[in-house]
Scaffold this active site. Structure first.
Site, PDB file in Angstrom:
ATOM      1  N   ASP A 272      20.005 -40.581 -13.718  1.00 47.30           N
ATOM      2  CA  ASP A 272      19.188 -39.884 -12.731  1.00 47.30           C
ATOM      3  C   ASP A 272      20.051 -38.969 -11.873  1.00 47.30           C
ATOM      4  O   ASP A 272      20.640 -39.395 -10.886  1.00 47.30           O
ATOM      5  CB  ASP A 272      18.463 -40.917 -11.847  1.00 47.30           C
ATOM      6  N   LYS A 279      20.901 -34.739  -6.708  1.00 44.29           N
ATOM      7  CA  LYS A 279      21.492 -35.716  -5.793  1.00 44.29           C
ATOM      8  C   LYS A 279      22.876 -35.245  -5.358  1.00 44.29           C
ATOM      9  O   LYS A 279      23.530 -34.508  -6.082  1.00 44.29           O
ATOM     10  CB  LYS A 279      21.651 -37.065  -6.513  1.00 44.29           C
ATOM     11  N   ASP A 349      13.484 -35.715  -7.830  1.00 45.95           N
ATOM     12  CA  ASP A 349      14.252 -36.960  -7.757  1.00 45.95           C
ATOM     13  C   ASP A 349      13.330 -38.189  -7.614  1.00 45.95           C
ATOM     14  O   ASP A 349      13.776 -39.323  -7.741  1.00 45.95           O
ATOM     15  CB  ASP A 349      15.237 -36.890  -6.579  1.00 45.95           C
ATOM     16  N   GLU A 351      11.397 -39.423  -9.731  1.00 46.32           N
ATOM     17  CA  GLU A 351      11.016 -39.349 -11.146  1.00 46.32           C
ATOM     18  C   GLU A 351      10.560 -40.691 -11.720  1.00 46.32           C
ATOM     19  O   GLU A 351       9.825 -40.732 -12.693  1.00 46.32           O
ATOM     20  CB  GLU A 351      12.179 -38.783 -11.973  1.00 46.32           C
ATOM     21  N   ARG A 353       8.505 -42.961 -10.605  1.00 43.28           N
ATOM     22  CA  ARG A 353       7.053 -43.126 -10.556  1.00 43.28           C
ATOM     23  C   ARG A 353       6.357 -42.227 -11.571  1.00 43.28           C
ATOM     24  O   ARG A 353       5.273 -42.546 -12.054  1.00 43.28           O
ATOM     25  CB  ARG A 353       6.559 -42.866  -9.120  1.00 43.28           C
TER      26      ARG A 353
HETATM   27  N1  BES Z   1      16.711 -44.021  -8.808  1.00 39.44           N
HETATM   28  C1  BES Z   1      16.437 -43.543  -7.507  1.00 39.44           C
HETATM   29  C2  BES Z   1      16.396 -44.665  -6.461  1.00 39.44           C
HETATM   30  C3  BES Z   1      17.725 -45.263  -6.119  1.00 39.44           C
HETATM   31  C4  BES Z   1      18.625 -44.594  -5.337  1.00 39.44           C
HETATM   32  C5  BES Z   1      18.034 -46.533  -6.557  1.00 39.44           C
HETATM   33  C6  BES Z   1      19.843 -45.172  -5.009  1.00 39.44           C
HETATM   34  C7  BES Z   1      19.231 -47.116  -6.214  1.00 39.44           C
HETATM   35  C8  BES Z   1      20.146 -46.429  -5.446  1.00 39.44           C
HETATM   36  C9  BES Z   1      15.082 -42.840  -7.492  1.00 39.44           C
HETATM   37  O1  BES Z   1      14.773 -42.156  -8.632  1.00 39.44           O
HETATM   38  C10 BES Z   1      15.152 -41.853  -6.382  1.00 39.44           C
HETATM   39  O2  BES Z   1      15.918 -40.944  -6.463  1.00 39.44           O
HETATM   40  N2  BES Z   1      14.325 -42.050  -5.357  1.00 39.44           N
HETATM   41  C11 BES Z   1      14.317 -41.201  -4.241  1.00 39.44           C
HETATM   42  C12 BES Z   1      12.874 -40.969  -3.870  1.00 39.44           C
HETATM   43  C13 BES Z   1      12.675 -39.873  -2.863  1.00 39.44           C
HETATM   44  C14 BES Z   1      13.034 -38.528  -3.468  1.00 39.44           C
HETATM   45  C15 BES Z   1      11.232 -39.886  -2.428  1.00 39.44           C
HETATM   46  C16 BES Z   1      15.068 -41.866  -3.105  1.00 39.44           C
HETATM   47  O3  BES Z   1      15.002 -43.095  -2.971  1.00 39.44           O
HETATM   48  O4  BES Z   1      15.772 -41.171  -2.388  1.00 39.44           O
HETATM   49 ZN    ZN Z   2      15.616 -42.814 -10.346  1.00 38.81          ZN
HETATM   50 MN    MN Z   3      15.528 -40.189  -8.612  1.00 34.41          MN
END
Ligand code: BES
Ligand code: ZN
Ligand code: MN
Length: 493
Positions: A272, A279, A349, A351, A353
């Site tokens: 990701d 990111k 990001d 993604e 869901r």
């Molecule tokens: N895979 C990430 C969540 C994540 C981040 C898990 C760090 C473990 C450590 C997920 O896909 C993500 O990026 N979520 C975003 C959502 C936001 C853009 C609404 C997040 O948590 O920042």
């Molecule tokens: Zn993710």
């Molecule tokens: Mn993500």
């Protein structure tokens, strides 16, 4: 590792090492006391000399004693008898394993099942022992050119005080071993780098499991097949990647085909980057773990294949790689999900869901008893709950309560967050039926609210394992959670 159950007098067992417990409050567990008496009070003398207090974490290895057949005796601190619980017992088992490993012992008879713990039966103790030993044996070596030698543990027996408990103990050892192996498979897949562990690789792992097990039927849907099904939300995530996305379906049939299955669905983002909503660079390597939900589904299916319980379970994995690129989805793009609901992708990001929602619509066809999805879904979950419990959100109070209890029982705990209608407002979009982000507040809840729009037709729970699926820092690596919780749930409900 081979596990077995023994009964009889501990002093008469020929083994390289006999493991017995010592309480901090000077009383001795049953088997320890019997050994002490046969051995002319050698244990009491050690305690009287102040060589071992019996605190959890303390151990002492003694050489052969008069009247006792075992070559060595490992005394293991068990703390205060009245304070003992399953968590502390697991800790004692970890210390035991580590000491045996330090002394390069490959075989032992463990006399710890005699320790009475409130509400814990011998089956659970045996299960915890096997699971702990199997999972502590795991080392990641696959991509190292050389790895330090270690004596593999060969044979472990547990000694019982009551031969009537044999069947229960043996059953516990068997399920503990299967759970441990399932956790180790989940960890290995999580730890593999994303250039090896791609969506295609996960599909092949599932197919391999299916070939080995008659009770498991595996199907891997290609992008073309998913397009026909209208899974444009899932497909949008892999648009920027050279790796094709897949939907993996694993059907474990242990009961009559008419019996409704429990379904588990895993997020399998093999890397990701965030996509166009890229990111930051620091720590981005950890996003290879973004398929740990999928890994836990594979680990659980493997454990079921090993145990062969008389139940029906379907494991589904939605897998893609989230990359930026000329064809990548852009913020503001709108896709139509399999459910026909349209989604405005405001942040690429978010993604997880997007792949899950189509998988959750897909599983309606199985008329599931319940559906549980497992996902490293939100950083917000780490902020809220840290790395002790996984997040739990559900549209069914009874299912939530069951999973909560299973988490406590399996030492793989979860904590519920509210999935209330009020939060749905944050997902409003001016251009589509729903937006894929809900702003800075309550990120774990709004992510689950998004999924809830796709799970109205069945009882559903969502596990956010962002904080529990892997460890950071010096011990960086996948944990194998929540395989123990999922097994506890599937085997007992
Ligand atoms: N895979 C990430 C969540 C994540 C981040 C898990 C760090 C473990 C450590 C997920 O896909 C993500 O990026 N979520 C975003 C959502 C936001 C853009 C609404 C997040 O948590 O920042
Ligand atoms: Zn993710
Ligand atoms: Mn993500």
């Amino acid at each position: 590792m081979q596990f077995s159950v023994k009964t009889g007098n501990p002093s008469q067992l020929s083994t390289p090492c006999l493991v017995v417990g010592i309480f901090e409050d000077k009383t001795l567990p049953e088997l320890t006391s019997s050994l002490d008496i046969t051995g002319k009070h050698f244990i009491s003398k050690v305690i009287a000399a102040g060589d071992l207090e019996g605190k959890i974490g303390q151990v002492l290895l003694l050489q052969r004693q008069e009247g006792i057949k075992a070559q060595r005796i490992l005394l293991v601190g068990c703390g205060k008898e009245k304070d003992l619980d399953a968590k502390k017992f697991a800790n004692i088992l970890r210390n035991t394993f580590k000491s045996l490993q330090t002394y390069n012992l490959a075989e032992a008879v463990i006399c710890l099942a005699d320790i009475a713990i409130k509400k814990i039966q011998v089956k659970r103790k045996a299960e915890l022992l096997a699971r702990t030993f199997v999972s502590l044996q795991y080392r990641y070596t696959t991509t190292k050119s050389s790895s330090p030698k270690q004596t593999p543990f060969a044979k472990v027996s547990i000694l019982l005080t009551d031969s009537k408990e044999r069947t229960q103990a043996a059953a516990g050892l068997q399920s503990g071993q299967a759970i441990g192996n399932g956790m180790n498979l989940a960890r290995e897949l999580g730890n593999l780098p994303a250039n090896i562990c791609t969506p295609t690789y996960l599909g092949n792992q599932a197919k391999k499991l299916g070939t080995k097990n008659k009770s498991l039927n595996v199907q891997v849907l290609t992008e073309a097949q998913m397009r026909k099904l209208g899974m444009h939300s899932l497909l949008s995530v892999g648009n920027g990647s050279a790796e094709p996305s897949v939907l993996i379906i694993m059907k474990y049939q242990g009961a009559d085909a008419a019996q409704q299955p429990n379904v588990i669905v895993g997020k399998g983002i093999t890397f990701d980057t965030g996509g166009i909503s890229l990111k930051p660079g620091a720590g981005m390597d950890e996003m290879k773990f973004d398929m740990c939900g999928a890994a836990s589904v594979l680990g659980t299916m493997a454990a079921l294949c090993e145990l062969q319980p008389k139940i029906n379970v379907i494991g589904v994995i939605a897998s893609a790689e989230n990359m930026p690129g000329g064809k990548a989805t852009k913020p503001g793009d709108i896709v139509t999900s399999m459910s026909k609901q349209t989604i405005e992708i405001l942040n690429t990001d978010a993604e997880g869901r997007l792949v899950l929602c189509d998988a959750l619509t897909y599983v309606e066809r199985f008329k599931p008893k319940t559906v549980v999805d497992i996902a490293t879904l939100t950083g917000a979950c780490i902020t809220a709950l840290g790395s002790v419990v996984s997040g739990l959100l559900s549209n069914d109070d009874q299912l939530a309560e069951t999973l909560y209890q299973c988490g406590l029982d399996s030492l793989d705990p979860v904590w519920r967050l509210p999935l209330w209608e009020e939060y749905q407002e944050q997902l409003k979009s001016n251009f589509a039926d729903i937006a894929n982000i809900g702003g800075p507040k309550a990120g774990t809840i709004t992510a689950a609210c998004f999924l809830a729009r796709f799970t109205k037709k069945y009882k559903w729970a969502h596990l956010d394992i962002a904080g529990t699926a892997w460890l950071q820092g010096g011990e960086k690596g996948a944990t194998g959670r929540p395989v123990p919780l999922l097994m506890e749930y599937l085997l007992n409900n």
